[in-house]
Design a protein around this motif. Sequence first.
Motif, PDB file in Angstrom:
ATOM      1  N   CYS A   1       4.793   0.330  19.821  1.00 55.36           N
ATOM      2  CA  CYS A   1       3.433   0.856  19.635  1.00 55.36           C
ATOM      3  C   CYS A   1       3.253   1.617  18.332  1.00 55.36           C
ATOM      4  CB  CYS A   1       3.036   1.740  20.816  1.00 55.36           C
ATOM      5  SG  CYS A   1       3.954   3.297  20.926  1.00 55.36           S
ATOM      6  N   GLN A   2       4.342   1.833  17.591  1.00 54.94           N
ATOM      7  CA  GLN A   2       4.306   2.533  16.303  1.00 54.94           C
ATOM      8  C   GLN A   2       3.831   3.984  16.425  1.00 54.94           C
ATOM      9  OE1 GLN A   2       5.645   0.994  13.565  1.00 54.94           O
ATOM     10  NE2 GLN A   2       6.129  -0.510  15.129  1.00 54.94           N
ATOM     11  N   GLN A   3       3.998   4.601  17.589  1.00 55.10           N
ATOM     12  CA  GLN A   3       3.669   6.005  17.792  1.00 55.10           C
ATOM     13  C   GLN A   3       4.952   6.808  17.916  1.00 55.10           C
ATOM     14  OE1 GLN A   3       0.769   6.854  20.786  1.00 55.10           O
ATOM     15  NE2 GLN A   3      -0.368   4.969  20.378  1.00 55.10           N
ATOM     16  N   GLY A   4       4.848   8.094  17.634  1.00 57.75           N
ATOM     17  CA  GLY A   4       6.007   8.955  17.711  1.00 57.75           C
ATOM     18  C   GLY A   4       6.512   9.133  19.138  1.00 57.75           C
ATOM     19  N   ILE A   5       7.815   9.301  19.260  1.00 59.04           N
ATOM     20  CA  ILE A   5       8.447   9.614  20.542  1.00 59.04           C
ATOM     21  C   ILE A   5       8.741  11.105  20.501  1.00 59.04           C
ATOM     22  CG2 ILE A   5      10.415   9.209  22.055  1.00 59.04           C
ATOM     23  CD1 ILE A   5      10.620   6.400  20.765  1.00 59.04           C
ATOM     24  N   THR A   6       8.096  11.858  21.371  1.00 65.76           N
ATOM     25  CA  THR A   6       8.225  13.307  21.348  1.00 65.76           C
ATOM     26  C   THR A   6       9.469  13.752  22.105  1.00 65.76           C
ATOM     27  OG1 THR A   6       6.813  13.486  23.301  1.00 65.76           O
ATOM     28  CG2 THR A   6       5.733  13.655  21.167  1.00 65.76           C
ATOM     29  N   PRO A   7       9.978  14.948  21.797  1.00 58.13           N
ATOM     30  CA  PRO A   7      11.154  15.457  22.507  1.00 58.13           C
ATOM     31  C   PRO A   7      10.917  15.495  24.021  1.00 58.13           C
ATOM     32  CG  PRO A   7      10.686  16.827  20.611  1.00 58.13           C
ATOM     33  CD  PRO A   7       9.523  15.880  20.758  1.00 58.13           C
ATOM     34  N   GLY A   8      11.877  15.021  24.765  1.00 55.32           N
ATOM     35  CA  GLY A   8      11.782  15.001  26.220  1.00 55.32           C
ATOM     36  C   GLY A   8      11.137  13.746  26.784  1.00 55.32           C
ATOM     37  N   GLU A   9      10.534  12.932  25.935  1.00 54.12           N
ATOM     38  CA  GLU A   9       9.904  11.699  26.384  1.00 54.12           C
ATOM     39  C   GLU A   9      10.981  10.635  26.614  1.00 54.12           C
ATOM     40  OE1 GLU A   9       5.646   9.787  25.060  1.00 54.12           O
ATOM     41  OE2 GLU A   9       6.987  10.510  23.513  1.00 54.12           O
ATOM     42  N   PRO A  10      10.920   9.886  27.709  1.00 56.12           N
ATOM     43  CA  PRO A  10      11.952   8.866  27.951  1.00 56.12           C
ATOM     44  C   PRO A  10      11.824   7.708  26.961  1.00 56.12           C
ATOM     45  CG  PRO A  10      10.285   8.802  29.678  1.00 56.12           C
ATOM     46  CD  PRO A  10       9.959   9.961  28.804  1.00 56.12           C
ATOM     47  N   TYR A  11      12.962   7.285  26.407  1.00 55.57           N
ATOM     48  CA  TYR A  11      12.971   6.193  25.444  1.00 55.57           C
ATOM     49  C   TYR A  11      14.236   5.376  25.605  1.00 55.57           C
ATOM     50  CZ  TYR A  11      16.223   8.981  22.649  1.00 55.57           C
ATOM     51  OH  TYR A  11      17.309   9.703  22.218  1.00 55.57           O
TER      52      TYR A  11
ATOM     53  N   SER B   1      12.296   2.655  21.446  1.00 55.56           N
ATOM     54  CA  SER B   1      11.010   2.347  22.070  1.00 55.56           C
ATOM     55  C   SER B   1      10.817   3.232  23.292  1.00 55.56           C
ATOM     56  CB  SER B   1      10.936   0.869  22.471  1.00 55.56           C
ATOM     57  OG  SER B   1      11.911   0.573  23.443  1.00 55.56           O
ATOM     58  N   HIS B   2       9.543   3.537  23.565  1.00 56.57           N
ATOM     59  CA  HIS B   2       9.204   4.295  24.774  1.00 56.57           C
ATOM     60  C   HIS B   2       9.627   3.487  26.001  1.00 56.57           C
ATOM     61  CE1 HIS B   2       5.959   6.009  22.106  1.00 56.57           C
ATOM     62  NE2 HIS B   2       6.378   7.109  22.682  1.00 56.57           N
ATOM     63  N   LYS B   3       9.949   4.165  27.074  1.00 57.02           N
ATOM     64  CA  LYS B   3      10.151   3.452  28.345  1.00 57.02           C
ATOM     65  C   LYS B   3       8.816   2.845  28.784  1.00 57.02           C
ATOM     66  CE  LYS B   3      14.452   4.757  29.715  1.00 57.02           C
ATOM     67  NZ  LYS B   3      15.471   3.992  30.351  1.00 57.02           N
ATOM     68  N   ARG B   4       7.728   3.616  28.583  1.00 58.41           N
ATOM     69  CA  ARG B   4       6.361   3.132  28.792  1.00 58.41           C
ATOM     70  C   ARG B   4       5.528   3.649  27.634  1.00 58.41           C
ATOM     71  NH1 ARG B   4       3.852   3.368  34.690  1.00 58.41           N
ATOM     72  NH2 ARG B   4       2.340   2.169  33.550  1.00 58.41           N
ATOM     73  N   CYS B   5       5.030   2.734  26.815  1.00 62.71           N
ATOM     74  CA  CYS B   5       4.233   3.134  25.663  1.00 62.71           C
ATOM     75  C   CYS B   5       2.924   3.786  26.114  1.00 62.71           C
ATOM     76  CB  CYS B   5       3.916   1.929  24.788  1.00 62.71           C
ATOM     77  SG  CYS B   5       5.351   1.273  23.921  1.00 62.71           S
ATOM     78  N   PRO B   6       2.444   4.791  25.371  1.00 64.34           N
ATOM     79  CA  PRO B   6       1.178   5.442  25.718  1.00 64.34           C
ATOM     80  C   PRO B   6       0.017   4.455  25.820  1.00 64.34           C
ATOM     81  CG  PRO B   6       2.322   6.705  24.038  1.00 64.34           C
ATOM     82  CD  PRO B   6       3.086   5.418  24.224  1.00 64.34           C
ATOM     83  N   GLU B   7       0.007   3.408  24.985  1.00 64.11           N
ATOM     84  CA  GLU B   7      -1.048   2.394  25.060  1.00 64.11           C
ATOM     85  C   GLU B   7      -1.046   1.708  26.414  1.00 64.11           C
ATOM     86  OE1 GLU B   7      -0.059  -0.205  21.888  1.00 64.11           O
ATOM     87  OE2 GLU B   7      -1.008   1.043  20.364  1.00 64.11           O
ATOM     88  N   ASP B   8       0.146   1.402  26.943  1.00 69.03           N
ATOM     89  CA  ASP B   8       0.262   0.749  28.242  1.00 69.03           C
ATOM     90  C   ASP B   8      -0.298   1.642  29.340  1.00 69.03           C
ATOM     91  OD1 ASP B   8       1.569  -1.301  26.923  1.00 69.03           O
ATOM     92  OD2 ASP B   8       3.566  -0.624  27.532  1.00 69.03           O
ATOM     93  N   GLU B   9      -0.001   2.928  29.260  1.00 70.39           N
ATOM     94  CA  GLU B   9      -0.458   3.864  30.276  1.00 70.39           C
ATOM     95  C   GLU B   9      -1.962   4.072  30.203  1.00 70.39           C
ATOM     96  OE1 GLU B   9       1.899   7.366  29.944  1.00 70.39           O
ATOM     97  OE2 GLU B   9       3.692   6.359  30.693  1.00 70.39           O
TER      98      GLU B   9
END
Length: 51
Positions: free
Chosen positions: A6-16, A33-41
Amino acid sequence: MICVRCQQGITPGEPYEEHHHDSSSAAGCTNYSHKRCPEDEESAGFSRDDR
């Protein structure tokens, strides 16, 4: 870190997830990559605060 999907930042504590790519002729690389991208959510009706 930036998510390769998704080309978005992965913040501390976020699952990746880490994806290791080996190369026989050069140094390998690691993609994240995110476990679940913010766009998907967002498309599923979730917000970042619902995780």
